[in-house]
Scaffold this motif. Structure first.
Motif, short mmCIF file in Angstrom:
data_model
loop_
_atom_site.label_atom_id
_atom_site.label_comp_id
_atom_site.label_asym_id
_atom_site.label_seq_id
_atom_site.Cartn_x
_atom_site.Cartn_y
_atom_site.Cartn_z
N UNK A 1 -9.96 11.19 -5.12
CA UNK A 1 -8.03 10.42 -5.64
C UNK A 1 -7.50 10.95 -4.80
N UNK A 2 -7.07 12.11 -4.43
CA UNK A 2 -6.23 12.70 -3.62
C UNK A 2 -6.81 11.95 -1.88
N UNK A 3 -8.36 12.14 -1.95
CA UNK A 3 -7.94 11.11 -0.34
C UNK A 3 -8.00 9.81 -0.27
N UNK A 4 -8.52 8.78 -0.79
CA UNK A 4 -8.56 7.46 -0.95
C UNK A 4 -7.48 6.65 -1.59
N UNK A 5 -6.55 7.60 -2.52
CA UNK A 5 -5.62 6.93 -3.65
C UNK A 5 -4.62 7.58 -3.06
N UNK B 1 -9.89 3.27 9.47
CA UNK B 1 -9.47 2.28 9.60
C UNK B 1 -8.08 2.44 8.06
N UNK B 2 -8.62 2.93 7.04
CA UNK B 2 -7.53 2.25 6.44
C UNK B 2 -5.93 3.19 5.58
N UNK B 3 -6.23 4.71 6.87
CA UNK B 3 -5.01 5.46 7.46
C UNK B 3 -4.42 4.80 8.51
N UNK B 4 -5.20 4.37 9.49
CA UNK B 4 -4.34 4.04 10.78
C UNK B 4 -3.03 2.35 9.85
N UNK B 5 -4.16 1.80 9.23
CA UNK B 5 -3.01 0.89 8.64
C UNK B 5 -1.62 1.52 8.47
N UNK B 6 -1.29 2.21 7.65
CA UNK B 6 -0.47 2.47 7.48
C UNK B 6 0.26 3.12 8.33
N UNK B 7 0.14 3.16 9.40
CA UNK B 7 1.51 4.56 11.07
C UNK B 7 1.30 3.07 11.06
N UNK B 8 0.63 1.95 11.38
CA UNK B 8 0.25 0.72 11.94
C UNK B 8 2.42 0.12 12.52
N UNK B 9 2.82 -0.29 11.22
CA UNK B 9 4.12 -1.51 11.28
C UNK B 9 5.21 -0.05 11.81
N UNK B 10 5.05 1.41 12.00
CA UNK B 10 5.44 2.11 12.40
C UNK B 10 6.88 2.53 13.24
N UNK B 11 6.13 1.89 14.61
CA UNK B 11 6.69 1.30 15.37
C UNK B 11 8.35 0.44 14.98
N UNK B 12 8.12 -0.74 14.35
CA UNK B 12 8.67 -1.37 13.65
C UNK B 12 9.52 -1.22 13.12
#
Length: 446
Positions: free
Chosen positions: A405-409, A363-374
């Protein structure tokens, strides 16, 4: 042959067991009514009940000479004021009076002998004529209300107490150390003085927590996220200190895992609010209570973690990350500690904890791609392409570079930074964005 006193006691115990189902029904009905009254009040935290135990009843009969006072156990049972004990819990001492005032406002139909109802046909009556709070034998105050519940032709008595978290804690100590301690104390006055000193210290803690709570509550809506950040920071600090001490006790060194704790706190807050539909503040209190229990419990950090079943998610990214974590969590101390902390706080199986965490991570990773379309005027298919390419790279890289840290930050932050870096470029394609983001993700250093 038993003396009559003990026959009376035995018959009373049998009667108590016969009444068990009825008493639990009465308590649950009373709790439901009180919950309905207080559900919209922010001061109300929790409500619990207990039915008098066999040992407690036996002790009360003998200590108070009830055999001489009552001819039948039935008469005695219906006259016991604390046959059922109900406790309303709030956060702070100040709120005890506020909850009492709400109850007094709602129970405003007088029925005689100092008792009040909400409406005439209600089965519950509360004695609100007595001064509150009452003074206990130990000299301290308590909100204690006598209640009666009409069940068929019988009237069962119960006791309603209103207690803050500090007074709940204090009550348990006082009950076990002084009230229930029958050992002969030569210096009983000394013990009482020490307990009074502890009580004063607890009141000070209550005031400090109240100041903190009032400060956070006073922030306006625009500062809501700031308030949450402050609470999360405080919670992270408490969890970090608890587990740091356990690591030091077990291994003799201090370990920095601040980023892991921050991520865990965010995960726990979001999960609790979503699943239980409780407020951010309520979950904060619940987590504090859990951490307090962990602080006093034994924990073998170095013990091997075993999985009883495999983890299967409906997403290839989560499955690959899961396989890597399972493979290295008993080798890499950071991941081992991460899983142990989740296990201790969540109090559920490692498999369930890992799966829930993976869904949150996705879910956290999905959030960073959500506003890509705009941001880049991309179609849904193009956004999905970028997300798929980037996540495949991360999961593949994570197999060899399994740093927590690589994965979560690092990856989450670099994707966000990558957007700003290319935000003002023209003719941006999905392929171009993917290559730029992967170039940033390749630069990770421990």
């Amino acid at each position: 042959m038993k003396i009559e006193l003990f026959n009376f006691v035995d018959n009373s115990i049998k009667l108590l067991n016969n009444y068990d189902e009825v008493l639990n029904e009465i308590a649950q009905n009373a709790i439901k009514l009180l919950k309905d009254i207080l559900c919209d009040d922010d001061n109300f935290l929790n409500i619990t009940y207990r039915i008098k135990s066999e040992n407690s009843l036996r002790e009360k009969i003998i200590k108070n000479n009830f055999f001489l006072k009552y001819e039948k156990p039935e008469t005695m049972m219906l006259d016991l004021s604390d046959l059922i004990g109900i406790r309303l819990e709030c956060r702070f001492i100040k709120e005890e009076e506020q909850l009492f005032n709400i109850i007094r406002q709602k129970f405003n139909t007088y029925v005689g002998d100092g008792y009040y109802k909400i409406i005439d046909d209600s089965p519950i009556m509360l004695k609100l004529s007595e001064k509150q709070p009452q003074i206990q034998k130990n000299g301290f105050e308590i909100y204690k209300i006598d209640g009666i519940y009409k069940y068929g032709k019988n009237f069962f008595r119960f006791e309603l107490q209103i207690k803050s978290m500090v007074n709940v804690f204090w009550g348990e100590i006082d009950h076990k150390i002084l009230y229930k301690n029958y050992n002969y104390m030569i210096n009983e006055g000394f013990f009482k003085d020490i307990m009074a000193s502890i009580k004063d210290s607890l009141y000070m803690v209550d005031k400090q927590l109240m100041i903190l709570y009032d400060h956070v509550s006073s922030l306006d809506a625009s500062d809501e996220e700031s308030a949450k950040e402050q609470l999360n920071y405080l919670l992270s600090k408490i969890i970090h200190d608890v587990f740091s001490n356990k690591i030091k006790d077990d291994f003799g060194f201090v370990f920095n895992f601040k980023n892991s704790i921050d991520f865990i706190v965010e995960y726990l807050q979001m999960k609790a609010v979503k699943e239980k539909e409780i407020s951010f503040g309520e979950n904060f209190i619940n987590l504090i209570n859990k951490i307090n229990k962990i602080d006093y419990s034994k924990m073998n950090i170095g013990e091997y973690i075993e999985f009883n079943k495999s983890i299967k998610c409906n997403d290839s990214f989560m499955n690959q990350i899961s396989d890597t974590i399972i493979e290295i969590m008993n080798k890499d101390f950071s991941w081992h500690l991460f899983m142990k902390i989740l296990y201790q706080i969540e109090n559920s199986g490692y498999e369930e904890n890992l799966q829930d965490f993976l869904y949150f991570l996705r879910y956290k990773y999905s959030l960073v791609f959500l506003d890509m379309a705009d941001k880049f005027k991309l179609s849904k298919d193009e956004v999905n392409y970028v997300e798929d390419v980037v996540l495949k790279f991360i999961s593949s890289r994570f197999k060899n570079n399994y740093s927590i840290n690589y994965l979560i930050e690092f990856c989450l932050n670099e994707i966000k930074k990558g957007y700003y870096e290319i935000a003002f470029e023209e003719d941006i394609s999905a392929n171009y964005i993917s290559s730029k983001l992967i170039a940033r993700l390749e630069n990770y250093e421990e």
